[in-house]
Design an enzyme around this catalytic site. Structure first.
Site, mmCIF file in Angstrom:
data_model
loop_
_atom_site.group_PDB
_atom_site.id
_atom_site.type_symbol
_atom_site.label_atom_id
_atom_site.label_comp_id
_atom_site.label_asym_id
_atom_site.label_seq_id
_atom_site.Cartn_x
_atom_site.Cartn_y
_atom_site.Cartn_z
ATOM 1 N N ASP A 20 0.832 -1.204 0.000
ATOM 2 C CA ASP A 20 0.000 0.000 0.000
ATOM 3 C C ASP A 20 0.869 1.257 0.000
ATOM 4 O O ASP A 20 1.925 1.296 0.637
ATOM 5 C CB ASP A 20 -0.899 0.000 1.248
ATOM 6 C CG ASP A 20 -2.039 0.993 1.138
ATOM 7 O OD1 ASP A 20 -2.281 1.529 0.036
ATOM 8 O OD2 ASP A 20 -2.689 1.245 2.167
ATOM 9 N N GLY A 21 0.405 2.279 -0.726
ATOM 10 C CA GLY A 21 1.051 3.579 -0.647
ATOM 11 C C GLY A 21 1.715 4.076 -1.911
ATOM 12 O O GLY A 21 2.324 5.153 -1.914
ATOM 13 N N ARG A 33 0.112 9.235 -10.166
ATOM 14 C CA ARG A 33 0.088 7.995 -9.390
ATOM 15 C C ARG A 33 0.862 6.877 -10.089
ATOM 16 O O ARG A 33 1.445 6.016 -9.437
ATOM 17 C CB ARG A 33 -1.365 7.561 -9.162
ATOM 18 C CG ARG A 33 -2.122 8.468 -8.209
ATOM 19 C CD ARG A 33 -3.604 8.076 -8.135
ATOM 20 N NE ARG A 33 -3.772 6.704 -7.681
ATOM 21 C CZ ARG A 33 -3.821 6.326 -6.408
ATOM 22 N NH1 ARG A 33 -3.705 7.243 -5.442
ATOM 23 N NH2 ARG A 33 -3.990 5.075 -6.070
ATOM 24 N N HIS A 37 3.457 3.671 -8.866
ATOM 25 C CA HIS A 37 3.331 2.248 -9.175
ATOM 26 C C HIS A 37 4.628 1.708 -9.776
ATOM 27 O O HIS A 37 5.047 0.583 -9.480
ATOM 28 C CB HIS A 37 2.165 2.015 -10.123
ATOM 29 C CG HIS A 37 0.824 2.314 -9.518
ATOM 30 N ND1 HIS A 37 0.425 1.799 -8.307
ATOM 31 C CD2 HIS A 37 -0.213 3.077 -9.964
ATOM 32 C CE1 HIS A 37 -0.794 2.232 -8.018
ATOM 33 N NE2 HIS A 37 -1.197 3.008 -9.007
ATOM 34 N N SER A 65 -6.295 -5.891 -6.466
ATOM 35 C CA SER A 65 -7.458 -6.497 -5.825
ATOM 36 C C SER A 65 -8.667 -6.463 -6.758
ATOM 37 O O SER A 65 -8.692 -5.708 -7.742
ATOM 38 C CB SER A 65 -7.792 -5.761 -4.528
ATOM 39 O OG SER A 65 -8.432 -4.528 -4.810
ATOM 40 N N ASN A 68 -9.929 -3.031 -7.151
ATOM 41 C CA ASN A 68 -9.129 -2.015 -7.845
ATOM 42 C C ASN A 68 -9.693 -1.627 -9.211
ATOM 43 O O ASN A 68 -9.285 -0.604 -9.782
ATOM 44 C CB ASN A 68 -7.676 -2.482 -8.012
ATOM 45 C CG ASN A 68 -6.874 -2.409 -6.731
ATOM 46 O OD1 ASN A 68 -5.861 -3.091 -6.587
ATOM 47 N ND2 ASN A 68 -7.317 -1.591 -5.777
ATOM 48 N N ARG A 188 1.399 -5.113 6.094
ATOM 49 C CA ARG A 188 0.777 -4.056 5.300
ATOM 50 C C ARG A 188 1.585 -2.776 5.482
ATOM 51 O O ARG A 188 1.867 -2.359 6.606
ATOM 52 C CB ARG A 188 -0.676 -3.800 5.709
ATOM 53 C CG ARG A 188 -1.297 -2.689 4.844
ATOM 54 C CD ARG A 188 -2.776 -2.549 5.020
ATOM 55 N NE ARG A 188 -3.302 -1.589 4.037
ATOM 56 C CZ ARG A 188 -4.517 -1.624 3.517
ATOM 57 N NH1 ARG A 188 -5.357 -2.569 3.902
ATOM 58 N NH2 ARG A 188 -4.911 -0.735 2.640
ATOM 59 N N SER A 196 -8.118 -5.790 4.219
ATOM 60 C CA SER A 196 -8.688 -5.456 2.908
ATOM 61 C C SER A 196 -8.991 -6.665 2.019
ATOM 62 O O SER A 196 -8.600 -6.714 0.849
ATOM 63 C CB SER A 196 -7.754 -4.484 2.177
ATOM 64 O OG SER A 196 -7.677 -3.254 2.872
ATOM 65 N N GLU A 207 0.683 -13.714 12.066
ATOM 66 C CA GLU A 207 1.079 -12.526 12.814
ATOM 67 C C GLU A 207 0.886 -11.307 11.908
ATOM 68 O O GLU A 207 1.117 -11.384 10.697
ATOM 69 C CB GLU A 207 2.545 -12.625 13.246
ATOM 70 C CG GLU A 207 2.824 -13.745 14.230
ATOM 71 C CD GLU A 207 2.166 -13.497 15.571
ATOM 72 O OE1 GLU A 207 2.153 -12.342 16.036
ATOM 73 O OE2 GLU A 207 1.658 -14.470 16.162
#
Length: 243
Positions: A20-21, A33, A37, A65, A68, A188, A196, A207
């Site tokens: 993510d991010g 953006r 990527h 996902s 997306n 994440r 998500s 974990e």
């Protein structure tokens, strides 16, 4: 030798990552953006290499996902193009460095040429054993569970499966990840603390590790920190350990 190899505490065998991010990384720098990527794809290469050095045998990356598709048509198109470029440029390195590439998720909505490229990459790396890298593309955890339930229901309807044969093991074998062990560690990046719709069944005992860093900034030191954090946790699986 990595600094973890001499440590007697076991590291994670299977690490699953929600990357993510990327978009926020680019926007913070005044870039589109898509630049984020691309930088995120570069981070993937470093993480795959470092994870293998730290003894991780399975690495599963949430690359795209099922949700997306709601992004702008331009961004989705750019992401598909980036996947093409990644497979074309990195296939030789993946093959030569012992990486077995796998894909889970519904591929049918993907462009046909990309589907063909992914299938070829899987075939050409299938025999590799150093680390198995799984890309989750057009993947959703709930849909994975529904697909498994439908498959088992069909087996019952066809007389090939008895109701009393439906077990945790049998259900897990019907999921798209049946060839993989369940994740030991779910990571994440990007500061969010939710999973998500990613590997919902499979992460029952994983974990969790949440890191504020955006995915394009993730490097070897972060992978080290993830593995070391895992090593210091006490995994009970419902049992009482010690007094």
């Amino acid at each position: 030798m990595s600094s973890l190899e001499s440590d007697n505490r076991p590291g994670p065998r299977h690490v699953a990552v929600i990357m993510d991010g990327n978009g926020r990384w680019a926007q913070a720098r005044g870039h589109p953006r898509t630049v984020g990527h691309r930088q995120g794809a570069e981070a993937v290469k470093g993480v795959v290499r470092t994870a293998g050095e730290f003894g991780v045998s399975y690495l599963t990356l949430f690359a795209f996902s099922a949700e997306n598709w709601k992004r702008s048509a331009r961004e989705v198109q750019d992401l598909m193009g980036l996947l093409r470029t990644f497979v074309q440029r990195e296939l030789d390195d993946l093959r030569d460095n012992g990486v077995c590439l796998r894909v889970i998720g519904d591929r049918t909505p993907l462009p046909e040429d990309l589907q063909d490229m992914l299938a070829r990459a899987e075939a050409q790396t299938r025999a590799n054993r150093r680390i198995a890298v799984t890309l989750a593309l057009n993947y959703g955890g709930r849909q994975d569970i529904v697909n498994a339930a439908q498959q088992m229901a069909q087996g019952v309807a066809d007389g090939e499966l008895g109701v009393d044969e439906i077990s945790l093991q049998a259900f897990g074998d019907a999921l798209s990840t049946s060839s993989l062990p369940d994740p030991d560690l779910l990571v994440r990046t990007g500061g969010e603390q939710r999973i998500s719709n990613f590997l919902l069944w499979q992460c029952a005992y994983a974990e969790m590790f949440f890191i504020d860093k955006l995915w394009p900034d993730i490097g070897p030191d972060d992978v080290h920190a993830m593995v070391e954090t895992y090593q210091h946790r006490r995994r009970r699986f419902g049992a009482i350990i010690g007094s």
